[in-house]
Scaffold this motif. Structure first.
Motif, mmCIF file in Angstrom:
data_model
loop_
_atom_site.group_PDB
_atom_site.id
_atom_site.type_symbol
_atom_site.label_atom_id
_atom_site.label_comp_id
_atom_site.label_asym_id
_atom_site.label_seq_id
_atom_site.Cartn_x
_atom_site.Cartn_y
_atom_site.Cartn_z
ATOM 1 N N GLY A 175 5.648 -7.979 5.876
ATOM 2 C CA GLY A 175 4.431 -7.321 6.332
ATOM 3 C C GLY A 175 4.701 -5.859 6.651
ATOM 4 O O GLY A 175 5.579 -5.551 7.455
ATOM 5 N N ASN A 176 3.941 -4.976 6.024
ATOM 6 C CA ASN A 176 4.174 -3.537 6.179
ATOM 7 C C ASN A 176 2.820 -2.861 6.296
ATOM 8 O O ASN A 176 2.145 -2.601 5.309
ATOM 9 C CB ASN A 176 4.949 -3.004 4.973
ATOM 10 N N VAL A 177 2.388 -2.585 7.525
ATOM 11 C CA VAL A 177 1.043 -2.064 7.745
ATOM 12 C C VAL A 177 1.095 -0.589 8.105
ATOM 13 O O VAL A 177 1.936 -0.156 8.901
ATOM 14 C CB VAL A 177 0.309 -2.853 8.856
ATOM 15 N N THR A 178 0.208 0.187 7.483
ATOM 16 C CA THR A 178 0.047 1.612 7.788
ATOM 17 C C THR A 178 -1.377 1.831 8.275
ATOM 18 O O THR A 178 -2.341 1.471 7.589
ATOM 19 C CB THR A 178 0.305 2.484 6.551
ATOM 20 N N ILE A 179 -1.504 2.400 9.459
ATOM 21 C CA ILE A 179 -2.816 2.685 10.048
ATOM 22 C C ILE A 179 -3.077 4.165 9.884
ATOM 23 O O ILE A 179 -2.333 5.010 10.399
ATOM 24 C CB ILE A 179 -2.849 2.286 11.531
ATOM 25 N N ASN A 180 -4.117 4.501 9.154
ATOM 26 C CA ASN A 180 -4.411 5.890 8.856
ATOM 27 C C ASN A 180 -4.874 6.661 10.080
ATOM 28 O O ASN A 180 -5.353 6.077 11.065
ATOM 29 C CB ASN A 180 -5.486 5.988 7.763
ATOM 30 N N SER A 181 -4.749 7.974 9.993
ATOM 31 C CA SER A 181 -5.217 8.854 11.061
ATOM 32 C C SER A 181 -6.710 8.673 11.270
ATOM 33 O O SER A 181 -7.485 8.559 10.316
ATOM 34 C CB SER A 181 -4.910 10.310 10.709
ATOM 35 N N GLY A 182 -7.138 8.624 12.548
ATOM 36 C CA GLY A 182 -8.538 8.459 12.888
ATOM 37 C C GLY A 182 -9.016 7.019 12.896
ATOM 38 O O GLY A 182 -10.184 6.759 13.196
ATOM 39 N N VAL A 183 -8.135 6.077 12.590
ATOM 40 C CA VAL A 183 -8.480 4.658 12.517
ATOM 41 C C VAL A 183 -7.942 3.947 13.754
ATOM 42 O O VAL A 183 -6.827 4.227 14.207
ATOM 43 C CB VAL A 183 -7.906 4.017 11.236
ATOM 44 N N THR A 184 -8.739 2.992 14.315
ATOM 45 C CA THR A 184 -8.326 2.226 15.488
ATOM 46 C C THR A 184 -8.208 0.748 15.130
ATOM 47 O O THR A 184 -9.129 0.165 14.556
ATOM 48 C CB THR A 184 -9.331 2.391 16.636
ATOM 49 N N VAL A 185 -7.060 0.187 15.465
ATOM 50 C CA VAL A 185 -6.863 -1.265 15.404
ATOM 51 C C VAL A 185 -6.926 -1.758 16.846
ATOM 52 O O VAL A 185 -6.110 -1.333 17.681
ATOM 53 C CB VAL A 185 -5.519 -1.634 14.753
ATOM 54 N N SER A 186 -7.874 -2.649 17.173
ATOM 55 C CA SER A 186 -8.086 -3.042 18.561
ATOM 56 C C SER A 186 -8.246 -4.558 18.685
ATOM 57 O O SER A 186 -8.465 -5.270 17.698
ATOM 58 C CB SER A 186 -9.321 -2.333 19.118
#
Length: 570
Positions: free
Chosen positions: A56-67
């Motif tokens: 598993g390799n997750v990238t969260i982009n700028s301006g995005v929220t994982v909540s």
């Protein structure tokens, strides 16, 4: 108070706007075992964290929220790494947020987090190693990690976080609980932007992150809540500097960068000063070795046995920088025939006053030989002279301490050889004055052996330094009879270098040093003049004195030599 307000705000926001209504489930609620880029907000709806398994390799982009959020249980965490995972990676360029739970909970092994954004919990912990078996291989924090209870909570198992690289600092040091990481590397971007860590148990190896930009000086409060027992080492080197952790107060540690040994700039400055002083010594050596061959160390008073002996003293001085020496001189002469005479001399230094940092002392007396051929027994007409001088001196040098440079001391040998061939023609001007125009060629060689300094932590090694000069000399000498026993002598001439080759002063031992141009400001045309007198005490006894003044080759320097002697003929 801040934590209480955050808690109340979180409680009200949950009641008014459930998280499940903000965005869809991350990855559709499925377990992630491949690469995934999250480019829009997602939420766990209080039941389903984003779950990572091996791969598993997750990238969260700028301006995005994982909540995600929930009052109790781990189902309210935004991200879980499963216990079956052996290689999960999280790269956060946006925001990972929970109001009430843990932002990232790790149950796997070899998990990696690269945080360039915000990773936070409103009321609890931001990053948690959820079991004693869980491990992080690396956490690199270029952003912000925050949680009121603890920014990072580790188990009490040493080694469960292998490496923690951290830029977060200022007034918001990363708070840490549990076993310290095996390696903690501070990231430094400037004197005001660098990482800080507070708390932890066990021991860690402190280091500097490879991409850091450091400078001389102190970075305050890089560690707090730690004692010496928590630090495996408190000193090291980075980017050519030495770093040291200093316990500034209680459990607070400052990071100090200082120079690792002498700097090349300061050492170069000390070399430049030494070069100037050595030039003075070379000038002095040249003055002394050439002086005897200027018709000065001679013994030409003979009686029936054709023998002559002279004893006297010499004083020589050089300016810029100043040096002087005194010597006792003995000269012998022998008349082979009415037209030929030969001789030799010994010049033993009694005292040498050298520039600071340079000391010359005799290994052996300076010595030399000469031979004359005269066309006529009375000295008129043509004259041919050949002569040489040889001196071997011990040379000691000590560099100045300039900034971080060291007072390195070294010893070597300085050998000088001078050879002269002269043609002159003497004639009487009026009744009482003998005039002798002359032309000569002279070769002088000064050789300094290679050597290495001692007595310092970073000694310099110097290459051999040689100076070789071939010069033409031209002028006129005179002798004027004031009375029957007293005569005035003198000369006026010029020296012109036909060839002058000098090595550069080259030293090694400190990286970045360059050679010093030893022959800078070299004078190839130099005037020379002398004035003196003789007094015949008796037919076979004579007192003589002479002062010679001349310009010297290096750095606009003048030199003068005075010589007085008592001569007896046999």
């Amino acid at each position: 108070m801040k934590s209480l307000l955050t808690f109340l705000f979180t409680f009200i926001s949950i009641l008014i706007l459930p998280s499940s209504s903000l965005a869809g489930l991350c990855n559709g609620g499925s377990i992630l075992s491949t690469a995934l880029t999250i480019s829009s907000n997602c939420d766990g709806a209080s039941t389903t964290p984003l779950q990572l398994d091996s791969g598993g390799n997750v990238t969260i982009n700028s301006g995005v929220t994982v909540s995600n959020d929930r009052w109790s249980t781990r189902n309210g965490d935004p991200i879980h790494i499963l216990s079956s995972s052996t290689s999960a990676i999280i790269t956060n360029n946006g925001s990972i947020y929970t109001a009430s739970q843990w932002a990232v909970t790790n149950y796997g092994i070899n998990t990696e987090i690269y945080n360039n954004g915000t990773l936070s919990s409103g009321s609890r912990r931001a990053i948690v190693n959820g079991s004693d078996a869980a491990t992080f291989s690396v956490i690199t924090n270029l952003g912000t990690i925050s949680g009121p209870f603890s920014d990072i909570t580790n188990s009490n198992v040493a080694g469960s976080i292998v490496t923690f690289n951290n830029l977060q600092g200022g007034s918001d040091a990363v708070t840490y609980s549990g076993a310290l990481p095996t390696n903690y590397n501070i990231i430094i971007n400037s004197t005001t932007n660098y990482g800080k860590l507070s708390g932890g148990s066990g021991a860690t190896t402190f280091g500097i992150y490879a991409g850091s930009t450091v400078t001389l000086g102190t970075y305050t409060s890089v560690l707090t809540g730690l004692t010496l027992s928590n630090l495996i080492s408190t000193t090291g080197t980075f980017s050519g500097l030495t770093w040291t952790l200093l316990n500034s107060a209680g459990t607070t540690w400052d990071l100090v960068f200082s120079l690792s040994g002498p700097s090349s700039t300061d050492t170069q400055s000390s070399l430049k000063t030494l070069a100037s002083r050595l030039r003075s010594s070379y000038n002095h050596t040249s003055l002394i070795s050439n002086f005897p061959n200027s018709n000065t160390y001679d013994c030409n008073l003979f009686d029936v046995k054709g023998m002559c002996i002279s004893a006297g003293g010499r004083y020589s001085t050089v300016d810029n920088p100043s040096s002087n020496s005194t010597a006792a001189v003995v000269t012998l002469g022998y008349k082979v025939s009415p037209s030929i005479r030969i001789g030799g001399f010994l010049d033993q230094s009694v005292n040498n006053n050298n520039p600071t940092g340079v000391h010359l002392s005799n290994k052996n007396p300076m010595m030399g030989a000469f031979a004359y051929w005269n066309q006529q027994p009375d000295g008129l007409g043509y004259q041919v002279k050949i002569a040489n001088a040889y001196q071997d001196k011990d040379l000691s040098t000590t560099r100045d301490v300039i900034g971080t440079s060291e007072a390195g001391t070294g010893k070597t040998s300085l050998t000088t050889q001078s050879y002269v061939g002269e043609l002159s023609y003497a004639f009487m001007y009026k009744e009482n004055t003998l005039v002798r125009p002359y032309f000569a060629l002279r070769h002088t060689s000064i050789e300094q052996d290679a050597y290495t300094e001692t007595g310092v932590t970073t000694p310099l090694t110097y290459n051999a330094l040689n100076d070789r000069t071939t010069s033409a000399l031209m002028g006129v000498k005179f002798k004027h009879a004031i009375t029957e026993k007293t005569k005035l002598t003198g000369s006026l001439g010029v020296e012109q270098d036909l060839h002058h080759k000098t090595d550069q002063l080259t030293a090694s031992g400190v990286s970045g040093l360059t050679s010093e141009n030893f022959s800078g400001n070299l004078h190839r045309t130099r005037p020379v003049a002398s004035i003196g007198a003789t007094y015949d005490i008796a037919k076979t006894q004579r007192l003589s004195g002479e002062v010679l003044v001349q310009q010297l080759p290096f750095q606009s320097t003048a030199g003068a030599t005075a010589y007085f002697n008592y001569m007896i003929g046999f």
